[in-house]
Design a protein around this motif. Sequence first.
Motif, PDB file in Angstrom:
ATOM      1  N   PHE A  76       0.849  -1.199   0.000  1.00  0.00           N
ATOM      2  CA  PHE A  76       0.000   0.000   0.000  1.00  0.00           C
ATOM      3  C   PHE A  76       0.878   1.241   0.000  1.00  0.00           C
ATOM      4  N   GLY A  79       2.739   1.902  -3.367  1.00  0.00           N
ATOM      5  CA  GLY A  79       1.912   2.075  -4.559  1.00  0.00           C
ATOM      6  C   GLY A  79       1.732   0.799  -5.379  1.00  0.00           C
ATOM      7  N   SER A  80       2.325  -0.320  -4.934  1.00  0.00           N
ATOM      8  CA  SER A  80       2.171  -1.564  -5.697  1.00  0.00           C
ATOM      9  C   SER A  80       0.715  -2.013  -5.747  1.00  0.00           C
ATOM     10  N   GLU A  82      -1.904  -0.094  -5.865  1.00  0.00           N
ATOM     11  CA  GLU A  82      -2.584   0.690  -6.912  1.00  0.00           C
ATOM     12  C   GLU A  82      -2.320   0.084  -8.281  1.00  0.00           C
ATOM     13  N   GLN A  83      -1.029  -0.254  -8.521  1.00  0.00           N
ATOM     14  CA  GLN A  83      -0.690  -0.815  -9.828  1.00  0.00           C
ATOM     15  C   GLN A  83      -1.365  -2.173 -10.035  1.00  0.00           C
ATOM     16  N   LEU A  84      -1.469  -2.954  -8.958  1.00  0.00           N
ATOM     17  CA  LEU A  84      -2.144  -4.248  -9.082  1.00  0.00           C
ATOM     18  C   LEU A  84      -3.611  -4.053  -9.425  1.00  0.00           C
ATOM     19  N   ARG A  85      -4.215  -3.030  -8.821  1.00  0.00           N
ATOM     20  CA  ARG A  85      -5.627  -2.797  -9.079  1.00  0.00           C
ATOM     21  C   ARG A  85      -5.849  -2.343 -10.515  1.00  0.00           C
ATOM     22  N   LEU A  86      -4.847  -1.649 -11.074  1.00  0.00           N
ATOM     23  CA  LEU A  86      -4.984  -1.163 -12.443  1.00  0.00           C
ATOM     24  C   LEU A  86      -4.387  -2.137 -13.450  1.00  0.00           C
ATOM     25  N   SER A  87      -4.197  -3.399 -13.041  1.00  0.00           N
ATOM     26  CA  SER A  87      -3.540  -4.335 -13.949  1.00  0.00           C
ATOM     27  C   SER A  87      -4.531  -5.056 -14.853  1.00  0.00           C
ATOM     28  N   GLY A  88      -5.826  -4.847 -14.606  1.00  0.00           N
ATOM     29  CA  GLY A  88      -6.814  -5.517 -15.438  1.00  0.00           C
ATOM     30  C   GLY A  88      -7.085  -6.947 -15.016  1.00  0.00           C
ATOM     31  N   GLN A  89      -6.541  -7.355 -13.877  1.00  0.00           N
ATOM     32  CA  GLN A  89      -6.820  -8.698 -13.351  1.00  0.00           C
ATOM     33  C   GLN A  89      -7.863  -8.571 -12.241  1.00  0.00           C
ATOM     34  N   PRO A  90      -8.629  -9.672 -11.990  1.00  0.00           N
ATOM     35  CA  PRO A  90      -9.600  -9.593 -10.883  1.00  0.00           C
ATOM     36  C   PRO A  90      -8.896  -9.341  -9.547  1.00  0.00           C
ATOM     37  N   PHE A  91      -9.201  -8.198  -8.965  1.00  0.00           N
ATOM     38  CA  PHE A  91      -8.463  -7.729  -7.786  1.00  0.00           C
ATOM     39  C   PHE A  91      -8.693  -8.646  -6.588  1.00  0.00           C
ATOM     40  N   GLN A 221      -7.932   3.096  -0.449  1.00  0.00           N
ATOM     41  CA  GLN A 221      -7.247   3.807  -1.544  1.00  0.00           C
ATOM     42  C   GLN A 221      -7.995   5.054  -1.975  1.00  0.00           C
TER      43      GLN A 221
ATOM     44  N   ARG B  59      -6.771  10.706  -9.816  1.00  0.00           N
ATOM     45  CA  ARG B  59      -7.135   9.427  -9.188  1.00  0.00           C
ATOM     46  C   ARG B  59      -8.585   9.063  -9.504  1.00  0.00           C
ATOM     47  N   GLU B  84     -11.999  -3.740 -15.450  1.00  0.00           N
ATOM     48  CA  GLU B  84     -10.833  -4.500 -15.897  1.00  0.00           C
ATOM     49  C   GLU B  84     -10.472  -4.131 -17.337  1.00  0.00           C
ATOM     50  N   ALA B  87      -8.875  -0.785 -17.361  1.00  0.00           N
ATOM     51  CA  ALA B  87      -7.513  -0.821 -16.819  1.00  0.00           C
ATOM     52  C   ALA B  87      -6.507  -1.324 -17.839  1.00  0.00           C
ATOM     53  N   THR B  88      -6.928  -2.224 -18.731  1.00  0.00           N
ATOM     54  CA  THR B  88      -5.967  -2.708 -19.723  1.00  0.00           C
ATOM     55  C   THR B  88      -5.608  -1.632 -20.746  1.00  0.00           C
ATOM     56  N   LYS B  96       3.175   7.722  -5.844  1.00  0.00           N
ATOM     57  CA  LYS B  96       3.790   6.480  -5.391  1.00  0.00           C
ATOM     58  C   LYS B  96       4.246   5.729  -6.622  1.00  0.00           C
ATOM     59  N   GLY B  98       5.049   2.598  -7.101  1.00  0.00           N
ATOM     60  CA  GLY B  98       4.604   1.228  -7.339  1.00  0.00           C
ATOM     61  C   GLY B  98       5.755   0.268  -7.548  1.00  0.00           C
ATOM     62  N   ASN B 116       0.244  -7.531 -15.844  1.00  0.00           N
ATOM     63  CA  ASN B 116      -0.483  -6.807 -16.877  1.00  0.00           C
ATOM     64  C   ASN B 116      -0.642  -7.619 -18.156  1.00  0.00           C
TER      65      ASN B 116
END
Lengths: 222, 219
Positions: A76, A79-80, A82-91, A221, B59, B84, B87-88, B96, B98, B116
């Motif tokens: 948290f 910022g990892s 945040e990046q995981l949430r924006l990765s397009g994978q089911p969070f 977040q 944000r 999702e 996000a892609t 931050k 990340g 990703n």
Amino acid sequence: MIRVLNAIVKREFKLAFSGSFDFALPLLFGVMVISLFPLGVSPGPEMLQKIGAGVIWVSAILASLLGLEKLFREDFRDGSLEQLRLSGQPFAVILLVKVVVHWLITVGPILILSPLFALFLNLTPLMFEALFLTLLLGTPMLSLVGAIAVALTLSLEKGGILLALLMLPLFIPLLIFATSAVNNAQLQLNYNGQLGIIAAMLMLAIALTPWSISFAVKVSQN
Amino acid sequence: MVYCSPTSLIVGTILLTAENLSCIKQDRLLFSQLNFSVSAGNGLYIKGENGAGKTSLLRILTGLSQPAEGSVLWQQKDITSDFEEYATNLVYLGHKLGLNGNLSAIDNLVFWNTVNSIDDTTDLYELLSLLGLAGLEDMPVNRLSAGQQRRVSLARLWLKPAALWILDEPFNALDVQAVELLIDKIKSHITGGGSLVITSHLDMVTRLNCDVLHMEYNI
């Protein structure tokens, strides 16, 4: 998806074993409590057998609480998450995997050493069997529900105390059923009922908590 | 008081739309009734004083925060309806970075690539040396300087083929060469039909010919 989960598992293990010995802290805590306890109370074998299951369970609960605080926190902060949430994978799935791996790393060693603990506290083999089964089913539930509380307190600087308070009501039923299962085992009675209730709590946690955890992280977040 | 610059031009298809956005932080209204859109091959430069709400706006655009009112649309669909998928199409670089400080630059980027679902066709060592990090690839990130850490996080812009870049003060801590490199990269992204939302205190950003959104600090 499998590749993603694999990468997350690998990263968690790499981080846990890189340099710092933080991952061993819960285990060390458990070992200390269990080895100090017999010295504090009378070391008579009957006394130890009577209180043994309770002591092991309380120390396992506190140890897992100690480990839980670290879950998500660093990700948290840097910022990892945040990046995981924006990765397009089911969070929710990603977070579930993180919780499971965290459980393996912090509580797993306690499970492995539990025969030793049982020996320290003079538990019979039957009692140990019941203890191990309740730990195996109960501690993952602690981690899963605890992860909700961790996620909720992420944005607070010192969330540890709040976390412990939030978790307290959860410990009580688990402790009651777990120690009662071990007591039954001591009397060579059947303890399937207690085990079944703990298993049911675990199933409910697996089914519901991933979404609650991901929602709680999103709240933090925001 | 928030207004769009009169030079706003809409070229190409509209990718990102903000509809009546409002944001309240600590009982303070940062902005309200904010409307704008960003089209393909175009950028939006958000200007404003400290505390004007630039980061909060970004944000909200990424979907990490919820607006008090209004919605963000990606190709005319609310981003929350298929987050999702949105996000892609997005790269977000915030304050931050990340990056995990205990892992090396390579480890961080390989992990980011995998989650990703980006195919490992780019040579990461080559990319990092382009960013001036040759020889530092296997060093834990927290041993690098602030500018070098920022460069590692910028590598994402080269890795993910996303249509929308949301960059929050990307020039922080960067030296002159890195700023030039980044400006060139952003230019080629825009001319290639990508779109961009950026905040910065550097005047250089005006060289990108973006639309300008000026946000004012109100008490």
